[in-house]
Design an enzyme around this catalytic site. Structure first.
Site, PDB file in Angstrom:
ATOM      1  N   LYS A 142     -12.806 -15.055 -31.582  1.00 37.93           N
ATOM      2  CA  LYS A 142     -13.962 -15.216 -30.690  1.00 37.93           C
ATOM      3  C   LYS A 142     -13.984 -14.054 -29.702  1.00 37.93           C
ATOM      4  CE  LYS A 142     -15.852 -18.933 -27.704  1.00 37.93           C
ATOM      5  NZ  LYS A 142     -15.570 -20.291 -27.183  1.00 37.93           N
ATOM      6  N   SER A 193     -19.322 -23.470 -28.055  1.00 37.16           N
ATOM      7  CA  SER A 193     -19.646 -22.066 -27.966  1.00 37.16           C
ATOM      8  C   SER A 193     -18.969 -21.212 -29.048  1.00 37.16           C
ATOM      9  CB  SER A 193     -19.269 -21.525 -26.588  1.00 37.16           C
ATOM     10  OG  SER A 193     -17.877 -21.645 -26.384  1.00 37.16           O
ATOM     11  N   SER A 226     -15.767 -26.674 -27.148  1.00 37.07           N
ATOM     12  CA  SER A 226     -16.242 -25.487 -27.875  1.00 37.07           C
ATOM     13  C   SER A 226     -15.502 -25.116 -29.148  1.00 37.07           C
ATOM     14  CB  SER A 226     -16.257 -24.281 -26.944  1.00 37.07           C
ATOM     15  OG  SER A 226     -17.419 -24.309 -26.180  1.00 37.07           O
TER      16      SER A 226
HETATM   17  N1  GLN Z   1     -20.622 -26.932 -24.232  1.00 36.59           N
HETATM   18  C1  GLN Z   1     -19.770 -27.060 -23.074  1.00 36.59           C
HETATM   19  C2  GLN Z   1     -20.295 -26.142 -21.986  1.00 36.59           C
HETATM   20  O1  GLN Z   1     -21.328 -25.602 -22.166  1.00 36.59           O
HETATM   21  C3  GLN Z   1     -18.357 -26.720 -23.418  1.00 36.59           C
HETATM   22  C4  GLN Z   1     -18.156 -25.260 -23.571  1.00 36.59           C
HETATM   23  C5  GLN Z   1     -16.750 -24.870 -23.924  1.00 36.59           C
HETATM   24  O2  GLN Z   1     -15.919 -25.692 -24.299  1.00 36.59           O
HETATM   25  N2  GLN Z   1     -16.475 -23.618 -23.722  1.00 36.59           N
HETATM   26  O3  GLN Z   1     -19.707 -25.957 -20.980  1.00 36.59           O
END
Ligand code: GLN
Length: 471
Positions: free
Chosen positions: A76, A151, A175
């Site tokens: 990532k 994400s 994420s």
């Molecule tokens: N979707 C969640 C957020 O927008 C979690 C994101 C993540 O785990 N980085 O914060």
């Protein structure tokens, strides 16, 4: 058997025995990327020359060893790989080249892994669909009209489409697990402190955990073997005994107590997901596990708690991107104008929203009402899990309340946030969890079922996940 169908263990052992070359493996994956990634857009950057060079170096080694020998791994783009870009999906870091390797990346290289490229993400890992990437959205390889989740949508879709054997994601509130569920792969969030965060671009430092995305539970265990461990460069990593997480795979789960959550009835969950959850209960029962109802009374407060804690930490972490120390350079007559212009141009709207929320929640006069209160509720959620885990050794929940949605479908930020209602509570408590594909919806997407275990008990987590996966 095609290279793409092999497990991590298969690839590493065949390359070590000279049955296939690392070069052949690397070429196979690069060809897959050429064929499929123009449609999917999983990668922000593929280091083709570096990949081939590294593969040839591995092939020339006399002493071939390592758990990931010759295995391509996608990273990532919020983790540092020395000499490659690290944008965190943001314009503010466009052109930034990482001067050192993240600890996880170093560990992958030490085990003979090949970093195949950097994958797309929602800007600074804030989002659940990759639509917040400053560059382009990634598509779900199972149906390109749908989002891959986020994400870590780039790593999840790369693994799902067979563009890389495994990937790393970061999980702050879901994420790794949510995109794994959407793309039909396995995604694990280890216990907070199990894996070093050194070289990960920080989002919410008390929540961020790096975890693997893989096709199988066994591959997930191998990846955890590689990336886990104390790191003097990250004070929050725990000093725990080294274990082999593949040891518990295939062990019986007879007699293990698995918790099902009473409060699940209070949430709006897609019927096919409830169906897969029930199928999972009965599979576990048939394998001899005992299903026990447990209660997490504070579950419904997890989302509002997370949306105070995570933005507060993000507002502090993102303060360093000011156009001077890091980031896109703006214009201005004085330093204030310069900062303002850099940050206005560099950050996207979701990131700005979080910075504003976090700055507000931490400001004098509001700190007690918001941040301190959220910290107390977080503790209550952790307490719920503590008492549940006095009765059971793992808990089962859906990973997400719905299967994938279409691009542009989630109109309000809150709708998007709801995607993580079942992953966020686990993150607030710092527990290990894994999403495993079980069943299907009527569009052909897999359903992600989430297992959760006690702090640092990834061995039980993987044992139950493996049993469910291979039933
Ligand atoms: N979707 C969640 C957020 O927008 C979690 C994101 C993540 O785990 N980085 O914060």
């Amino acid at each position: 058997m095609e290279i793409g169908d092999l497990t991590i263990k298969d690839i590493a052992s065949r390359v070590k025995r000279n049955e296939i070359s690392a070069n052949e493996v690397a070429k196979f994956y690069i060809e897959q990327i050429h064929m499929k990634d123009p449609l999917i857009n999983a990668f922000l950057y593929v280091d083709e020359d570096g990949v081939i060079k590294r593969a040839k170096e591995l092939d020339n080694l006399k002493n071939k060893k390592g758990l990931l020998f010759g295995v391509p791994i996608a990273i990532k783009d919020n983790m540092n790989v020395k000499g490659l870009q690290a944008t965190a999906g943001s314009k503010i870091l466009r052109g930034y080249i990482a001067p050192y390797d993240a600890t996880v990346v170093q560990k992958i290289k030490d085990e003979g892994g090949i970093i195949i490229g950097k994958t797309n993400l929602d800007e600074f890992a804030m989002g659940s669909s990759t639509e917040n990437s400053a560059f382009f959205p990634t598509r779900n390889p199972l149906n390109v009209e749908y989002v891959p989740g986020g994400s870590s949508g780039g790593s999840a879709s790369a693994v799902s489409a067979g563009l890389s054997k495994a990937g790393l994601g970061s999980d702050t509130g879901g994420s790794v697990r949510q995109p794994a569920a959407f793309c039909g792969v396995v995604g694990m969030k280890p216990t907070y402190g199990r894996v070093s965060r050194y070289g990960l671009i920080a989002f919410g430092s008390s929540l961020d955990v790096i975890g693997p995305l893989t096709k199988t539970v066994e591959d997930s265990a191998v990846m955890l073997n590689v990336i886990a461990g104390f790191d003097a460069k990250d004070e929050t990593t725990a000093k725990v005994e080294k274990e082999d997480f593949t040891d518990s795979l295939g062990k019986e789960i007879r007699g293990l107590k698995v918790g099902v959550i009473k409060e699940i009835a209070d949430f709006n969950v897609q019927s096919e997901i409830m169906q897969s959850l029930k199928v999972s209960y009965s599979k576990l029962e048939q394998l001899g596990a005992e299903i026990i109802e447990v209660s997490l009374p504070h579950l419904k407060y997890a989302l509002p708690t997370y949306y105070i804690v995570a933005p507060s930490e993000a507002s502090a972490n993102l303060a360093r991107f000011d156009g001077v120390r890091y980031g896109l350079e703006g214009e201005g007559e004085n330093i204030k104008e310069f900062y303002e212009d850099s940050r206005t141009k560099g950050f996207g709207s979701e990131v700005k929203r979080r910075i504003l929320i976090g700055t507000f929640a931490l400001s004098a006069g509001y700190y007690d009402a918001y941040y301190v209160k959220a910290a107390k509720v977080r503790r209550a959620i952790e307490g719920d899990f503590e008492s549940a885990f006095s009765k059971v050794s793992s808990i089962i929940l859906p990973t997400t309340p719905t299967t994938p949605f279409k691009f542009g479908e989630k109109k309000s930020p809150l709708d998007m946030y709801m995607s993580d209602i079942f992953t966020i509570p686990v993150s607030l408590a710092g527990l290990p969890a894994i999403s495993v594909p079980i069943g299907k919806d009527n569009k052909g997407f897999r359903v992600g079922i989430q297992l959760i275990a006690k702090w640092f008990d990834e061995a039980t987590l993987l044992r139950v996940a493996y049993a469910l996966e291979n039933y």
